[in-house]
Design a protein around this motif. Structure first.
Motif, PDB file in Angstrom:
ATOM      1  N   GLY A 126      62.650  78.314 -29.030  1.00  0.00           N
ATOM      2  CA  GLY A 126      64.117  78.402 -28.376  1.00  0.00           C
ATOM      3  C   GLY A 126      64.841  77.211 -28.875  1.00  0.00           C
ATOM      4  O   GLY A 126      65.756  76.917 -27.820  1.00  0.00           O
ATOM      5  N   GLY A 127      64.796  76.397 -30.110  1.00  0.00           N
ATOM      6  CA  GLY A 127      65.477  75.149 -30.235  1.00  0.00           C
ATOM      7  C   GLY A 127      65.077  74.091 -29.871  1.00  0.00           C
ATOM      8  O   GLY A 127      65.567  73.140 -30.162  1.00  0.00           O
ATOM      9  N   ARG A 128      63.838  74.024 -29.236  1.00  0.00           N
ATOM     10  CA  ARG A 128      63.418  72.700 -28.886  1.00  0.00           C
ATOM     11  C   ARG A 128      62.849  72.131 -29.963  1.00  0.00           C
ATOM     12  O   ARG A 128      62.449  72.567 -31.226  1.00  0.00           O
ATOM     13  N   ARG A 129      62.882  70.781 -30.228  1.00  0.00           N
ATOM     14  CA  ARG A 129      62.703  69.959 -31.366  1.00  0.00           C
ATOM     15  C   ARG A 129      61.037  69.893 -31.522  1.00  0.00           C
ATOM     16  O   ARG A 129      60.485  69.720 -30.622  1.00  0.00           O
ATOM     17  N   ILE A 130      60.645  69.679 -32.985  1.00  0.00           N
ATOM     18  CA  ILE A 130      59.364  69.685 -33.374  1.00  0.00           C
ATOM     19  C   ILE A 130      59.345  68.518 -34.621  1.00  0.00           C
ATOM     20  O   ILE A 130      60.646  68.229 -35.161  1.00  0.00           O
ATOM     21  N   LEU A 179      46.169  60.662 -42.685  1.00  0.00           N
ATOM     22  CA  LEU A 179      45.027  60.871 -43.495  1.00  0.00           C
ATOM     23  C   LEU A 179      43.591  61.129 -43.187  1.00  0.00           C
ATOM     24  O   LEU A 179      42.945  61.988 -43.507  1.00  0.00           O
ATOM     25  N   GLU A 180      43.470  60.631 -41.684  1.00  0.00           N
ATOM     26  CA  GLU A 180      42.079  60.562 -41.303  1.00  0.00           C
ATOM     27  C   GLU A 180      42.023  61.988 -40.423  1.00  0.00           C
ATOM     28  O   GLU A 180      40.723  62.455 -39.902  1.00  0.00           O
ATOM     29  N   VAL A 181      43.168  62.301 -39.945  1.00  0.00           N
ATOM     30  CA  VAL A 181      43.146  63.543 -38.811  1.00  0.00           C
ATOM     31  C   VAL A 181      43.790  64.763 -39.474  1.00  0.00           C
ATOM     32  O   VAL A 181      43.273  66.002 -39.050  1.00  0.00           O
ATOM     33  N   GLY A 182      44.696  64.788 -40.485  1.00  0.00           N
ATOM     34  CA  GLY A 182      45.551  65.748 -40.904  1.00  0.00           C
ATOM     35  C   GLY A 182      46.574  66.266 -40.319  1.00  0.00           C
ATOM     36  O   GLY A 182      47.529  64.930 -39.856  1.00  0.00           O
ATOM     37  N   LEU A 183      47.425  67.478 -40.573  1.00  0.00           N
ATOM     38  CA  LEU A 183      48.517  67.445 -39.939  1.00  0.00           C
ATOM     39  C   LEU A 183      48.750  67.736 -38.423  1.00  0.00           C
ATOM     40  O   LEU A 183      48.154  68.740 -37.725  1.00  0.00           O
ATOM     41  N   ILE A 184      49.790  66.906 -37.829  1.00  0.00           N
ATOM     42  CA  ILE A 184      49.836  67.076 -36.335  1.00  0.00           C
ATOM     43  C   ILE A 184      51.220  67.486 -36.053  1.00  0.00           C
ATOM     44  O   ILE A 184      52.281  66.928 -36.692  1.00  0.00           O
ATOM     45  N   GLU A 185      51.404  68.584 -35.207  1.00  0.00           N
ATOM     46  CA  GLU A 185      52.774  68.890 -34.858  1.00  0.00           C
ATOM     47  C   GLU A 185      53.017  68.294 -33.428  1.00  0.00           C
ATOM     48  O   GLU A 185      52.153  68.566 -32.700  1.00  0.00           O
ATOM     49  N   PHE A 186      54.330  67.945 -33.344  1.00  0.00           N
ATOM     50  CA  PHE A 186      54.716  67.832 -31.864  1.00  0.00           C
ATOM     51  C   PHE A 186      56.029  68.353 -31.508  1.00  0.00           C
ATOM     52  O   PHE A 186      56.508  68.562 -32.125  1.00  0.00           O
ATOM     53  N   VAL A 187      55.749  69.013 -30.378  1.00  0.00           N
ATOM     54  CA  VAL A 187      56.852  69.870 -29.824  1.00  0.00           C
ATOM     55  C   VAL A 187      57.331  69.237 -28.317  1.00  0.00           C
ATOM     56  O   VAL A 187      56.600  68.971 -27.670  1.00  0.00           O
ATOM     57  N   GLU A 188      58.657  69.309 -28.100  1.00  0.00           N
ATOM     58  CA  GLU A 188      59.172  68.851 -26.908  1.00  0.00           C
ATOM     59  C   GLU A 188      58.793  69.805 -25.985  1.00  0.00           C
ATOM     60  O   GLU A 188      58.817  70.881 -26.065  1.00  0.00           O
ATOM     61  N   SER A 189      58.742  69.313 -24.784  1.00  0.00           N
ATOM     62  CA  SER A 189      58.286  70.162 -23.580  1.00  0.00           C
ATOM     63  C   SER A 189      59.332  71.137 -23.261  1.00  0.00           C
ATOM     64  O   SER A 189      60.552  70.487 -23.524  1.00  0.00           O
ATOM     65  N   GLU A 190      58.970  71.942 -22.315  1.00  0.00           N
ATOM     66  CA  GLU A 190      60.118  73.165 -22.249  1.00  0.00           C
ATOM     67  C   GLU A 190      61.184  72.548 -21.580  1.00  0.00           C
ATOM     68  O   GLU A 190      62.410  72.775 -21.920  1.00  0.00           O
ATOM     69  N   PHE A 191      61.097  71.584 -20.568  1.00  0.00           N
ATOM     70  CA  PHE A 191      62.101  71.258 -19.774  1.00  0.00           C
ATOM     71  C   PHE A 191      63.416  70.399 -20.572  1.00  0.00           C
ATOM     72  O   PHE A 191      64.528  70.193 -20.149  1.00  0.00           O
TER      73      PHE A 191
END
Length: 153
Positions: free
Chosen positions: A121-125, A131-143
């Motif tokens: 819904g337009g929240r930013r990611i 290297l040790e963990v791989g790909l991580i996505e962060f998404v803004e909390s709903e509020f």
């Protein structure tokens, strides 16, 4: 050897697991048959990420995001042609800018600029690769975000 670091703010929580697939419909059906998962959003086209996604929930509430390329220049095209599989873990955060800054100080590499996501819904990611963990996505909390167009139920 793994470094001793914490690349996440203590307030982050696991939101979903992203899985690359060649075809959302057939793989969704398979997740339903094998794991008892149910679709909790319609198929969503994200032109910024160049993908189609659909969220599925298993009987205990774990959320997965099935991801299929929208075109051959999609970031997941090659993975889908090789059979797909685990793509990323996504964590929800109250302050995405602070979270990205922290991740970068811990050796993460931002794969593209922080951007709004249709699926949220337009929240930013933001996608950060370690290297040790791989790909991580962060998404803004709903509020924090602009809405909940496709909020998984």
């Amino acid at each position: 050897m793994l470094r001793n670091f914490r690349a996440c703010d203590p307030a982050v929580k696991l939101h979903h697991t992203g899985i690359v697939v060649a075809d959302l419909e057939s793989y969704g059906q398979r997740y339903a048959e094998v794991l008892g998962s149910v679709a909790c959003t319609p198929v969503i086209h994200d032109p910024i990420q160049k993908v189609y996604v659909q969220f599925w929930k298993d009987p205990v509430g774990a959320l997965i995001e099935l991801i299929a390329p929208a075109s051959e220049d999609s970031p997941v095209w090659r993975d889908s042609q090789r059979g797909g599989g685990l793509n990323h873990l996504c964590y929800e955060t109250e302050n995405i800018d602070r979270q990205v800054e922290l991740a970068l100080t811990q050796g993460g590499m931002l794969t593209r600029e922080v951007s709004p996501a249709v699926a949220f819904g337009g929240r930013r990611i933001a996608f950060v690769y370690f290297l040790e963990v791989g790909l991580i996505e962060f998404v803004e909390s709903e509020f924090v975000g602009a809405g909940s167009v496709a909020k998984p139920t």
